[in-house]
Design a protein around this motif. Sequence first.
Motif, short mmCIF file in Angstrom:
data_model
loop_
_atom_site.label_atom_id
_atom_site.label_comp_id
_atom_site.label_asym_id
_atom_site.label_seq_id
_atom_site.Cartn_x
_atom_site.Cartn_y
_atom_site.Cartn_z
N ASP A 55 -2.13 -2.76 5.52
CA ASP A 55 -3.04 -1.97 6.33
C ASP A 55 -4.15 -2.88 6.84
N THR A 56 -4.02 -3.33 8.08
CA THR A 56 -5.00 -4.26 8.63
C THR A 56 -6.34 -3.59 8.91
N ASN A 57 -6.41 -2.26 8.79
CA ASN A 57 -7.67 -1.57 9.02
C ASN A 57 -8.53 -1.50 7.76
N ARG A 58 -8.02 -1.95 6.63
CA ARG A 58 -8.79 -1.98 5.40
C ARG A 58 -9.55 -3.30 5.29
N GLU A 59 -10.77 -3.22 4.82
CA GLU A 59 -11.54 -4.44 4.59
C GLU A 59 -10.95 -5.17 3.39
N PRO A 60 -10.54 -6.45 3.54
CA PRO A 60 -9.92 -7.16 2.42
C PRO A 60 -10.92 -7.46 1.31
N SER A 61 -10.41 -7.45 0.10
CA SER A 61 -11.24 -7.81 -1.05
C SER A 61 -11.32 -9.33 -1.15
N THR A 62 -12.49 -9.86 -1.49
CA THR A 62 -12.65 -11.31 -1.65
C THR A 62 -12.82 -11.69 -3.12
N THR A 63 -12.79 -10.70 -4.00
CA THR A 63 -13.09 -10.98 -5.40
C THR A 63 -11.97 -10.62 -6.36
N GLU A 64 -10.92 -9.95 -5.89
CA GLU A 64 -9.87 -9.54 -6.80
C GLU A 64 -8.52 -9.50 -6.10
N LEU A 65 -7.48 -9.62 -6.90
CA LEU A 65 -6.12 -9.55 -6.40
C LEU A 65 -5.71 -8.09 -6.26
N GLU A 66 -5.12 -7.72 -5.11
CA GLU A 66 -4.70 -6.36 -4.85
C GLU A 66 -3.20 -6.30 -4.64
N PHE A 67 -2.60 -5.17 -4.98
CA PHE A 67 -1.16 -4.99 -4.83
C PHE A 67 -0.87 -3.68 -4.11
N SER A 68 0.26 -3.65 -3.42
CA SER A 68 0.73 -2.41 -2.80
C SER A 68 2.25 -2.37 -2.89
N ALA A 69 2.78 -1.16 -2.91
CA ALA A 69 4.23 -0.98 -2.99
C ALA A 69 4.60 0.27 -2.21
N ARG A 70 5.85 0.31 -1.72
CA ARG A 70 6.32 1.45 -0.93
C ARG A 70 7.83 1.49 -0.98
N ALA A 71 8.37 2.68 -0.82
CA ALA A 71 9.82 2.85 -0.82
C ALA A 71 10.14 4.15 -0.09
N GLY A 72 11.29 4.16 0.60
CA GLY A 72 11.63 5.37 1.34
C GLY A 72 13.02 5.33 1.93
N VAL A 73 13.28 6.30 2.81
CA VAL A 73 14.58 6.48 3.44
C VAL A 73 14.37 6.86 4.90
N ALA A 74 15.31 6.45 5.76
CA ALA A 74 15.25 6.77 7.18
C ALA A 74 16.62 7.23 7.66
N SER A 75 16.63 8.06 8.68
CA SER A 75 17.90 8.53 9.24
C SER A 75 18.62 7.44 10.02
N ASP A 76 17.90 6.38 10.40
CA ASP A 76 18.47 5.24 11.12
C ASP A 76 17.53 4.06 10.92
N TYR A 77 18.07 2.85 10.97
CA TYR A 77 17.27 1.63 10.87
C TYR A 77 17.22 1.03 12.27
N ILE A 78 16.12 1.25 12.98
CA ILE A 78 15.97 0.76 14.35
C ILE A 78 15.02 -0.42 14.36
N TYR A 79 15.45 -1.50 14.99
CA TYR A 79 14.62 -2.70 15.13
C TYR A 79 14.58 -3.11 16.59
N ARG A 80 13.40 -3.05 17.17
CA ARG A 80 13.21 -3.40 18.58
C ARG A 80 14.24 -2.70 19.47
N GLY A 81 14.47 -1.44 19.18
CA GLY A 81 15.30 -0.60 20.01
C GLY A 81 16.77 -0.54 19.66
#
Length: 313
Positions: A55-81
């Motif tokens: 999320d480039t809209n979040r201000e990055p932390s300069t004092t600690e290590l941060e982690f994120s994770a995500r998982a999901g499903v899509a009806s199709d895998y579309i890449y550049r059309g």
Amino acid sequence: MKPWDATLVRRLRDASCAALAGLWLAPTTGALAQAGLPSPVGAIGLGNRGWSAADTNREPSTTELEFSARAGVASDYIYRGTTLSDHGPAVGAAFEARFGALYGGMTAATVKLPTQPAGELTFAGGIRPKIANTDFDLGITYFAYPGERLPGETNGINYWEAVIRGDRHIGEQIRIAAGYAYSPNVSNTGAWSQYAAAGIGYDVPGQLLLQNLAVSFTAAAGYSWFGNQAAQLGGFPLPAYLNWQAGVTFTHKAFNLDLRYYDTNLSKENCFVFTGDPNARSGGRMNPITNPEGLVSNWCGATFVAKAWFAFN
């Protein structure tokens, strides 16, 4: 249907894979949500391959290590059309670590490509500085396709790509984004690839929505063009083309749902040249250099995709 010449089809298939490596989760990752809180925005997808890996809209932390994770499903895998899952469902997961403006992460996704890999793995790293109210992302992504059953004359389609992207707010609800990507040897074909894209987003004001719900409308368009491939793959460039998409993203706490329309200006004949669709059929206009059989594919046409995923910081 006219029988295929095995050598010719293999060459076209290998050459066509140049545009078929992407990051399925990328359009979702700009909307990473803290557990229990709605995401403030849905990412503006620019044909991302890790361009929006956080999320480039979040201000990055300069004092600690941060982690994120995500998982999901899509009806199709579309890449550049174009589809990377033969217009079938796909699943994926991603993990990222951040320290200040620095980041690194990886993703895994299911694919159905002509080289028949077991899946798609991506490894990305870079920096996201904020300059003059613009959030930049400068990074490098490596795409790996383990277990390819038909690696072809180039021995697989693994490759890397460098990207730069900028996101900026215009007022409270409107966002704009633009990006550029370059690979010196896309899908290990010997050809360079370039991609430029821009998009816009509108975030529905929170006072108009239910509690813990965020809604964003986004749209973007991009242009791809390529250099000449290696001689053993025919020596010709893949067809340049436009792609565009538009949709809406709903976020409720950690749950995200995206409904989106994708399309390109590729003809069905050039779609086969571009993708190497193994289920292509005859009946199209023949090209003695790129498509002498006149094979056509539906892997590049108008597509509606529903995607759902969970995301946590």
